[in-house]
Enzyme design. Structure first.
Site, PDB file in Angstrom:
ATOM      1  N   TRP A  10      36.562  -5.689 108.844  1.00  0.00           N
ATOM      2  CA  TRP A  10      35.253  -5.579 107.944  1.00  0.00           C
ATOM      3  C   TRP A  10      34.230  -6.384 107.371  1.00  0.00           C
ATOM      4  O   TRP A  10      33.440  -6.145 106.831  1.00  0.00           O
ATOM      5  CB  TRP A  10      36.170  -4.945 106.745  1.00  0.00           C
ATOM      6  CG  TRP A  10      36.931  -3.935 106.804  1.00  0.00           C
ATOM      7  CD1 TRP A  10      37.304  -3.112 108.231  1.00  0.00           C
ATOM      8  CD2 TRP A  10      37.857  -3.066 106.031  1.00  0.00           C
ATOM      9  NE1 TRP A  10      38.289  -2.164 108.136  1.00  0.00           N
ATOM     10  CE2 TRP A  10      38.803  -2.022 106.803  1.00  0.00           C
ATOM     11  CE3 TRP A  10      38.117  -3.123 104.788  1.00  0.00           C
ATOM     12  CZ2 TRP A  10      39.534  -1.349 106.295  1.00  0.00           C
ATOM     13  CZ3 TRP A  10      39.071  -2.306 104.220  1.00  0.00           C
ATOM     14  CH2 TRP A  10      39.690  -1.454 104.983  1.00  0.00           C
ATOM     15  N   LYS A  11      34.214  -7.780 108.114  1.00  0.00           N
ATOM     16  CA  LYS A  11      33.420  -8.776 107.646  1.00  0.00           C
ATOM     17  C   LYS A  11      32.996  -8.828 106.272  1.00  0.00           C
ATOM     18  O   LYS A  11      33.953  -8.568 105.387  1.00  0.00           O
ATOM     19  CB  LYS A  11      32.177  -8.915 108.767  1.00  0.00           C
ATOM     20  CG  LYS A  11      32.447  -8.513 110.145  1.00  0.00           C
ATOM     21  CD  LYS A  11      31.376  -8.814 110.925  1.00  0.00           C
ATOM     22  CE  LYS A  11      31.869  -8.631 112.382  1.00  0.00           C
ATOM     23  NZ  LYS A  11      30.816  -9.157 113.434  1.00  0.00           N
ATOM     24  N   HIS A  95      36.409 -16.842 114.827  1.00  0.00           N
ATOM     25  CA  HIS A  95      35.247 -15.938 114.634  1.00  0.00           C
ATOM     26  C   HIS A  95      34.052 -16.426 114.968  1.00  0.00           C
ATOM     27  O   HIS A  95      33.778 -17.599 114.389  1.00  0.00           O
ATOM     28  CB  HIS A  95      35.181 -14.714 113.565  1.00  0.00           C
ATOM     29  CG  HIS A  95      34.553 -13.802 114.100  1.00  0.00           C
ATOM     30  ND1 HIS A  95      33.117 -13.670 113.838  1.00  0.00           N
ATOM     31  CD2 HIS A  95      34.509 -12.478 114.725  1.00  0.00           C
ATOM     32  CE1 HIS A  95      32.229 -12.771 114.349  1.00  0.00           C
ATOM     33  NE2 HIS A  95      33.365 -11.962 114.725  1.00  0.00           N
ATOM     34  N   GLU A 167      35.567 -12.396 122.521  1.00  0.00           N
ATOM     35  CA  GLU A 167      34.230 -11.802 121.860  1.00  0.00           C
ATOM     36  C   GLU A 167      32.981 -12.726 122.263  1.00  0.00           C
ATOM     37  O   GLU A 167      32.674 -13.829 121.477  1.00  0.00           O
ATOM     38  CB  GLU A 167      34.334 -11.945 120.479  1.00  0.00           C
ATOM     39  CG  GLU A 167      35.757 -11.255 119.860  1.00  0.00           C
ATOM     40  CD  GLU A 167      35.442 -10.735 118.507  1.00  0.00           C
ATOM     41  OE1 GLU A 167      35.526  -9.453 118.390  1.00  0.00           O
ATOM     42  OE2 GLU A 167      35.173 -11.535 117.429  1.00  0.00           O
ATOM     43  N   GLY A 173      27.365  -7.687 117.330  1.00  0.00           N
ATOM     44  CA  GLY A 173      26.488  -7.190 116.405  1.00  0.00           C
ATOM     45  C   GLY A 173      25.042  -6.543 117.490  1.00  0.00           C
ATOM     46  O   GLY A 173      24.239  -6.389 116.899  1.00  0.00           O
ATOM     47  N   SER A 213      30.342  -5.275 119.930  1.00  0.00           N
ATOM     48  CA  SER A 213      29.756  -4.014 119.978  1.00  0.00           C
ATOM     49  C   SER A 213      30.579  -2.781 120.881  1.00  0.00           C
ATOM     50  O   SER A 213      30.011  -2.026 121.381  1.00  0.00           O
ATOM     51  CB  SER A 213      28.445  -4.358 120.639  1.00  0.00           C
ATOM     52  OG  SER A 213      27.607  -5.160 119.670  1.00  0.00           O
ATOM     53  N   GLY A 234      33.955  -4.062 114.825  1.00  0.00           N
ATOM     54  CA  GLY A 234      33.165  -4.440 113.727  1.00  0.00           C
ATOM     55  C   GLY A 234      32.838  -3.096 113.157  1.00  0.00           C
ATOM     56  O   GLY A 234      33.374  -2.257 112.736  1.00  0.00           O
TER      57      GLY A 234
END
Ligand code: PGA
Length: 267
Positions: A10-11, A95, A167, A173, A213, A234
């Site tokens: 959820w950042k 991350h 990742e 993103g 993504s 995300g």
């Protein structure tokens, strides 16, 4: 038998109130046992209340970071001891946003993995190359270094409990994920490398997932790749409709893959 992993990071996208509302909707929509390993990673401040809401569901809760020390003069940090008191199960470590914005290094990643394992938390160890490294064909070399540094001193019994999240920084993103065949190639490489580090033959016991993504339009292809054990998502996991649809696709694509692999093994 392995279940597909569906992790939702959820950042800092949701306030605590929003996180609680979202957890409530997840609870209503995903009751009971699931054929998937599910976890969500809210902000620290929401963890305890989200955990209480999701109690009794198959959705586990984790955090997005932790300190490598248990106690002391570490202003602003969060101790693994507090995480244990909150019954947190997973901890995301390394991350790319932590690495580029907050100074996380391979060394602190290694220390954090060790500390998390000492206290029975499951690390979600994130790794990935930058665009310029990919363009210079250095992704595998870079990943080897990240992985070997992160696992320094970590015994096999612990290493096989870790979730390895590939990742690529250039795919986080963005509009679309890495191409599924590229993700497959790299995750296959990561699995082989883990097997080699720990003197195993195939490395099927390691859990390797893709993040960056992931969306409704690419998740099926990603999950159907032989070496992708799940996805770490995300933005596309932050709406209940998208989450539910994605979960269905993941379970479906996974069961097709398992059937196909069984068929291949029998032939
Ligand atoms: P994204 O984030 O799905 O929004 O690209 C993925 C991640 O950073 O784990």
């Amino acid at each position: 038998m392995k279940k597909p992993v569906f992790g939702s990071g959820w950042k800092m996208f949701l306030t605590d109130k929003e996180a609680m509302n979202y957890a409530q909707r997840l609870k209503e929509n995903i009751p009971g046992e699931q054929d998937a390993e599910l976890f969500v990673l809210p902000s620290f401040t929401a963890v305890e209340r989200v955990t209480a809401i999701l109690a009794g569901t198959d959705i586990n809760v984790g955090v997005q970071n932790m300190c490598w020390e248990e106690k002391g003069a570490f202003t602003g940090e969060v101790s693994v001891l507090s995480l244990k008191e909150m019954a947190v199960k997973y901890v995301e470590i390394g991350h790319s946003e932590r690495r580029t914005l907050f100074g996380e290094t391979d060394r602190t990643v290694n220390l954090k993995i060790g500390k998390a394992m000492e206290h029975g938390l499951v690390p979600i160890f994130c790794m990935g190359e930058e665009l310029q490294e990919k363009e210079k064909n250095l992704a595998k070399e870079l990943l080897s270094i990240e992985i070997k540094n992160a696992l320094h001193g970590i015994p096999y019994a612990d290493a096989k409990k870790i979730i390895y999240a590939y990742e690529p920084v250039w795919a986080i993103g963005m509009e679309d994920s890495a191409q599924p065949d590229y993700a497959q190639e790299i995750l296959g490489f990561i699995r082989q490398l883990l097997a080699q580090i720990y003197g195993r033959s195939e490395g099927t016991e390691f859990t390797v997932v893709y993040g960056g993504s992931v969306s409704l339009k690419n998740v099926e292809k990603l999950i159907s790749q032989p070496d992708i054990d799940g996805v770490f998502v995300g933005r596309a996991s932050l709406s209940i409709e998208s989450y539910m649809e994605m979960l269905d696709i993941i379970k479906d694509s996974w069961s097709k893959k398992v059937k196909k692999q069984r068929g291949d093994d029998e032939n």
